[in-house]
Design a protein around this motif. Structure first.
Motif, PDB file in Angstrom:
ATOM      1  N   MET A  17       0.844  -1.193   0.000  1.00 29.64           N
ATOM      2  CA  MET A  17       0.000   0.000   0.000  1.00 29.64           C
ATOM      3  C   MET A  17       0.885   1.251   0.000  1.00 29.64           C
ATOM      4  N   ARG A  18       0.303   2.345  -0.448  1.00 29.99           N
ATOM      5  CA  ARG A  18       1.136   3.527  -0.611  1.00 29.99           C
ATOM      6  C   ARG A  18       0.589   4.755   0.095  1.00 29.99           C
TER       7      ARG A  18
ATOM      8  N   LEU B  41       4.327   1.856   4.587  1.00 32.18           N
ATOM      9  CA  LEU B  41       3.782   2.259   3.298  1.00 32.18           C
ATOM     10  C   LEU B  41       4.913   2.683   2.369  1.00 32.18           C
TER      11      LEU B  41
ATOM     12  N   ARG C  11      -6.411   4.906  -4.835  1.00 35.74           N
ATOM     13  CA  ARG C  11      -5.556   3.719  -4.711  1.00 35.74           C
ATOM     14  C   ARG C  11      -4.531   3.869  -3.588  1.00 35.74           C
TER      15      ARG C  11
ATOM     16  N   LYS D 101      -3.482   4.434   0.629  1.00 36.79           N
ATOM     17  CA  LYS D 101      -3.874   4.170   2.010  1.00 36.79           C
ATOM     18  C   LYS D 101      -3.963   5.472   2.809  1.00 36.79           C
TER      19      LYS D 101
ATOM     20  N   TRP E 104      -7.989   0.638   8.912  1.00 40.62           N
ATOM     21  CA  TRP E 104      -6.552   0.748   8.740  1.00 40.62           C
ATOM     22  C   TRP E 104      -5.910  -0.615   8.908  1.00 40.62           C
TER      23      TRP E 104
END
Length: 279
Positions: free
Chosen positions: A1-2, A29, A95, A97, A279
């Motif tokens: 995830m980014r 991340l 797209r 997080k 989360w």
């Protein structure tokens, strides 16, 4: 995830980059920087004045090359897009997080006027949005304050704060305001009629401690205006204020009064967590 950090090379540019560089690895991340060149205006000019098209195309290409070079110097992954900034960043944010944006402005009116991209993403409610001011990058997090009430949005914010506590080694402080009838924070989970203020505060604290656990500290205090929460956060010398945003509201009040007040007044890094966030 980014982690997606949107940059505009304005006052908050360095603060956003520093925040992305520090937070991404701590939260597990991958940091991605994005800058949008708003070219629809120039496309319209080229369509209206065809003789300008080659010059405009060359100028935009040179701008994009220079921006790519500047973003590449950060050592982080980066993209340069063209289009309307809100829509382009919104597509990337779907797209991500976490989204990091700059919060600029010295007074409430300026903050409101210059917060178009932030407001667009906050109203979409697809990802948590972290707003960082120019002089306060979020590079070290020791004290996290989270606004608490009886809502599901507040619960989502609290759960995210607990996750960040574990990842960042921070303390989580719960903040709750209690107002009289007709005030900002009339406790719907109590019937304060016939109760003294001391009794209401005591019952509110008991309710919140049962709903939100574990908490390092909980502050329940009287407040008649949503902005009182921002002042409480300042007095507690927090590094980060976390608030939940409610999904089932009218467009005008989509974010909730406390989030609206914080957007206009706080000089702290502010994390707004949509109600549906896991989360």
């Amino acid at each position: 995830m980014r982690l997606l950090a949107a940059l505009d090379f304005g006052l908050t540019h360095e603060s956003v980059v520093a925040t992305a560089r520090a937070l991404a690895p701590a939260l597990g991340l991958e940091a991605h920087l994005v800058h949008v060149i708003p070219d629809p205006y120039f496309q319209g000019l080229a369509h209206r004045f065809p003789d300008l098209a080659p010059l405009l195309r060359e100028a935009l290409d040179r701008v994009e090359a220079r921006v790519r070079e500047a973003l590449g110097a950060t050592g982080l992954k980066a993209r340069v897009l063209r289009g309307l900034p809100a829509f382009a960043v919104g597509g990337e944010a779907a797209r991500a997080k976490l989204v990091v944006l700059g919060q600029t402005g010295d007074d409430p009116l300026e903050r409101l006027a210059r917060g178009g991209l932030a407001r667009y993403l906050l109203h979409r409610g697809e990802a948590p949005v972290l707003l960082v001011p120019p002089e306060r990058p979020l590079t070290a997090v020791r004290r996290i304050g989270v606004g608490l009430d009886e809502s599901d949005a507040s619960l989502a914010a609290f759960r995210l704060a607990l996750s960040w506590k574990e990842a960042l080694g921070a303390e989580v402080l719960g903040l709750h305001l209690v107002s009289g009838e007709g005030g900002c924070c009339y406790p719907t989970y109590l019937d304060p009629k016939g109760l003294s203020l001391a009794e209401v505060l005591e019952k509110a604290e008991a309710f919140l401690r049962a709903r939100y656990t574990p908490l390092d500290r909980l502050l329940v205090t009287k407040g008649e205006d949503e902005a009182d929460l921002v002042e409480l956060a300042r007095r507690e010398k927090l590094d980060l204020l976390v608030l939940g945003s409610k999904a089932k509201r009218t467009w005008r009040r989509r974010l909730g009064g406390t989030v609206e007040a914080a957007l206009q007044r706080t000089d702290l890094p502010l994390l707004v967590v949509p109600e549906a966030t896991v989360w």
